[in-house]
Design an enzyme around this catalytic site. Sequence first.
Site, PDB file in Angstrom:
ATOM      1  N   LYS A 104       9.711   5.364 -22.029  1.00 34.99           N
ATOM      2  CA  LYS A 104      10.477   5.848 -23.188  1.00 34.99           C
ATOM      3  C   LYS A 104      10.590   4.753 -24.254  1.00 34.99           C
ATOM      4  CE  LYS A 104      15.034   7.743 -24.220  1.00 34.99           C
ATOM      5  NZ  LYS A 104      16.379   7.924 -23.657  1.00 34.99           N
ATOM      6  N   ARG A 105      10.947   3.537 -23.780  1.00 29.54           N
ATOM      7  CA  ARG A 105      11.107   2.423 -24.737  1.00 29.54           C
ATOM      8  C   ARG A 105       9.796   2.088 -25.441  1.00 29.54           C
ATOM      9  NH1 ARG A 105      14.677   0.412 -21.026  1.00 29.54           N
ATOM     10  NH2 ARG A 105      13.006  -0.591 -19.884  1.00 29.54           N
ATOM     11  N   TYR A 144      10.122  10.423   2.073  1.00 30.80           N
ATOM     12  CA  TYR A 144       8.909  10.365   1.253  1.00 30.80           C
ATOM     13  C   TYR A 144       8.719  11.683   0.495  1.00 30.80           C
ATOM     14  CZ  TYR A 144       3.898   9.545   0.235  1.00 30.80           C
ATOM     15  OH  TYR A 144       2.669   9.364  -0.364  1.00 30.80           O
ATOM     16  N   LYS A 148       9.345  11.984  -3.451  1.00 30.54           N
ATOM     17  CA  LYS A 148       8.248  12.294  -4.379  1.00 30.54           C
ATOM     18  C   LYS A 148       8.538  13.585  -5.153  1.00 30.54           C
ATOM     19  CE  LYS A 148       5.036   9.051  -3.530  1.00 30.54           C
ATOM     20  NZ  LYS A 148       4.357   8.228  -4.536  1.00 30.54           N
TER      21      LYS A 148
HETATM   22  P1  NAD Z   1      -0.319   1.386  -0.314  1.00 26.87           P
HETATM   23  O1  NAD Z   1       0.816   1.269   0.633  1.00 26.87           O
HETATM   24  O2  NAD Z   1      -1.571   0.652  -0.004  1.00 26.87           O
HETATM   25  O3  NAD Z   1       0.120   0.979  -1.779  1.00 26.87           O
HETATM   26  C1  NAD Z   1       1.430   1.019  -2.259  1.00 26.87           C
HETATM   27  C2  NAD Z   1       1.696  -0.263  -3.026  1.00 26.87           C
HETATM   28  O4  NAD Z   1       3.011  -0.207  -3.593  1.00 26.87           O
HETATM   29  C3  NAD Z   1       1.661  -1.503  -2.131  1.00 26.87           C
HETATM   30  O5  NAD Z   1       0.928  -2.528  -2.769  1.00 26.87           O
HETATM   31  C4  NAD Z   1       3.136  -1.885  -1.978  1.00 26.87           C
HETATM   32  O6  NAD Z   1       3.319  -3.262  -1.719  1.00 26.87           O
HETATM   33  C5  NAD Z   1       3.686  -1.441  -3.316  1.00 26.87           C
HETATM   34  N1  NAD Z   1       5.131  -1.131  -3.305  1.00 26.87           N
HETATM   35  C6  NAD Z   1       5.806  -0.381  -2.410  1.00 26.87           C
HETATM   36  N2  NAD Z   1       7.108  -0.307  -2.754  1.00 26.87           N
HETATM   37  C7  NAD Z   1       7.249  -1.032  -3.903  1.00 26.87           C
HETATM   38  C8  NAD Z   1       8.351  -1.345  -4.739  1.00 26.87           C
HETATM   39  N3  NAD Z   1       9.573  -0.905  -4.477  1.00 26.87           N
HETATM   40  N4  NAD Z   1       8.122  -2.105  -5.835  1.00 26.87           N
HETATM   41  C9  NAD Z   1       6.886  -2.596  -6.118  1.00 26.87           C
HETATM   42  N5  NAD Z   1       5.806  -2.338  -5.342  1.00 26.87           N
HETATM   43  C10 NAD Z   1       5.992  -1.563  -4.251  1.00 26.87           C
HETATM   44  O7  NAD Z   1      -0.612   2.946  -0.458  1.00 26.87           O
HETATM   45  P2  NAD Z   1      -1.729   3.736  -1.266  1.00 26.87           P
HETATM   46  O8  NAD Z   1      -2.413   4.608  -0.304  1.00 26.87           O
HETATM   47  O9  NAD Z   1      -2.511   2.826  -2.130  1.00 26.87           O
HETATM   48  O10 NAD Z   1      -0.823   4.682  -2.180  1.00 26.87           O
HETATM   49  C11 NAD Z   1      -0.589   4.423  -3.550  1.00 26.87           C
HETATM   50  C12 NAD Z   1       0.235   5.563  -4.136  1.00 26.87           C
HETATM   51  O11 NAD Z   1      -0.486   6.797  -4.014  1.00 26.87           O
HETATM   52  C13 NAD Z   1       1.585   5.759  -3.453  1.00 26.87           C
HETATM   53  O12 NAD Z   1       2.559   6.077  -4.417  1.00 26.87           O
HETATM   54  C14 NAD Z   1       1.345   6.956  -2.552  1.00 26.87           C
HETATM   55  O13 NAD Z   1       2.512   7.685  -2.320  1.00 26.87           O
HETATM   56  C15 NAD Z   1       0.327   7.749  -3.350  1.00 26.87           C
HETATM   57  N6  NAD Z   1      -0.483   8.602  -2.471  1.00 26.87           N
HETATM   58  C16 NAD Z   1      -1.439   8.056  -1.668  1.00 26.87           C
HETATM   59  C17 NAD Z   1      -2.174   8.886  -0.833  1.00 26.87           C
HETATM   60  C18 NAD Z   1      -3.258   8.365   0.067  1.00 26.87           C
HETATM   61  O14 NAD Z   1      -3.835   9.150   0.827  1.00 26.87           O
HETATM   62  N7  NAD Z   1      -3.622   7.109   0.037  1.00 26.87           N
HETATM   63  C19 NAD Z   1      -1.908  10.266  -0.801  1.00 26.87           C
HETATM   64  C20 NAD Z   1      -0.911  10.758  -1.621  1.00 26.87           C
HETATM   65  C21 NAD Z   1      -0.221   9.916  -2.466  1.00 26.87           C
END
Ligand code: NAD
Length: 311
Positions: A104-105, A144, A148
């Site tokens: 927004k900002r 989760y 989400k």
């Molecule tokens: P991942 O766990 O490898 O990556 C998540 C990253 O977010 C990590 O680097 C973690 O250290 C960082 N993180 C977590 N909490 C944090 C916080 N509070 N502040 C800052 N950083 C934070 O998982 P991924 O598979 O790469 O998933 C990435 C995104 O995609 C996620 O939001 C996940 O919900 C979404 N997603 C992934 C899949 C999949 O199959 N891989 C499916 C659906 C959704």
Amino acid sequence: MKRVLITGGAGFIGSHLSERLLNEGNDIICLDNFFTGSKDNIRHLIGNNRFELVRHDIINQYLAEVDEIYNLACPASPVHYQYNPIKTMKTSVIGMINMLGLAKRCKAKILQASTSEIYGDPQIHPQIESYWGNVNPIGLRSCYDEGKRCAETLMMDYHRQNNIDIRIARIFNTYGPRMALNDGRVVSNFIIQALKNEPITVYGDGSQTRAFCYVSDLVDALIKLMNCNYSQPVNLGNPDEHTIIEFAKLIIELTNSKSEIVFKELPSDDPVQREPNISLAKRILNWEPQIQLKEGLLKTIEYFDKIIFQQ
Ligand code: NAD
Ligand code: UDP
């Protein structure tokens, strides 16, 4: 050239996205608290003067001037998001509010990494964006799933109330190199077990289904989605659906492993069937996955083989 903030940029998907957007000439701020991500995933980008790594937790406010935000920060594997469910919810909700405030900002575009989990244990198959889902609000996966779902609500409300330019990617099971060794998701678990000739742990009877998308296909889709002007949710994934038992046998075959299959208890609320309907993504993004399952798995197996045996 754009200045792009990628939260969760040191994670599995985030590191591939950081690499792609950096290679396309953008300025990248990669923000991560390293809960599940790792510097190893982005070590090859450090030193590039258009790449900035920031250790930060998105449940705290972050200020910067950016043009685009990809909000990927959130643990994605059931093992990791259930480790500290309250933190998972804070990341999804407070983190989302902080990132929307930043959008927004700055008048930045913001893309939220949502998930197929918002459909819960779906009663409609394959899942289409108009389906509202079947989610247990009080179970072990709820931190989760509901986190989400709330994040999607926030995205839509900031869009309607503050005219924020939003994109919602409902990501289905994605796999590839740089999944963490201790991630606990099916692709990394089975490959690591097979490479070590250890038992392959199938949860339940293995009749549940998933459809797996290779990470480069997903990254293409995320960038295309950011660049289009569609502000409703879009499913992104590969519709090639398999039972988990079939998947275990395929991994054994591709790794030439001596592993046997063992059956373990099915985790609670484990969705029975999952497959994306990607008609919308095909139409508005002119996108569909290019990497076949075997091809993507061989690349992933090669990665884990190197990590496990050759370091
Ligand atoms: P991942 O766990 O490898 O990556 C998540 C990253 O977010 C990590 O680097 C973690 O250290 C960082 N993180 C977590 N909490 C944090 C916080 N509070 N502040 C800052 N950083 C934070 O998982 P991924 O598979 O790469 O998933 C990435 C995104 O995609 C996620 O939001 C996940 O919900 C979404 N997603 C992934 C899949 C999949 O199959 N891989 C499916 C659906 C959704
Ligand atoms: N699964 C399994 N063995 C494992 C890990 C997962 O049988 O070692 C199953 C899990 O129960 C689920 C599917 O594989 O039915 C996909 O699980 P994952 O954790 O990868 O992702 P989900 O789609 O459930 O979020």
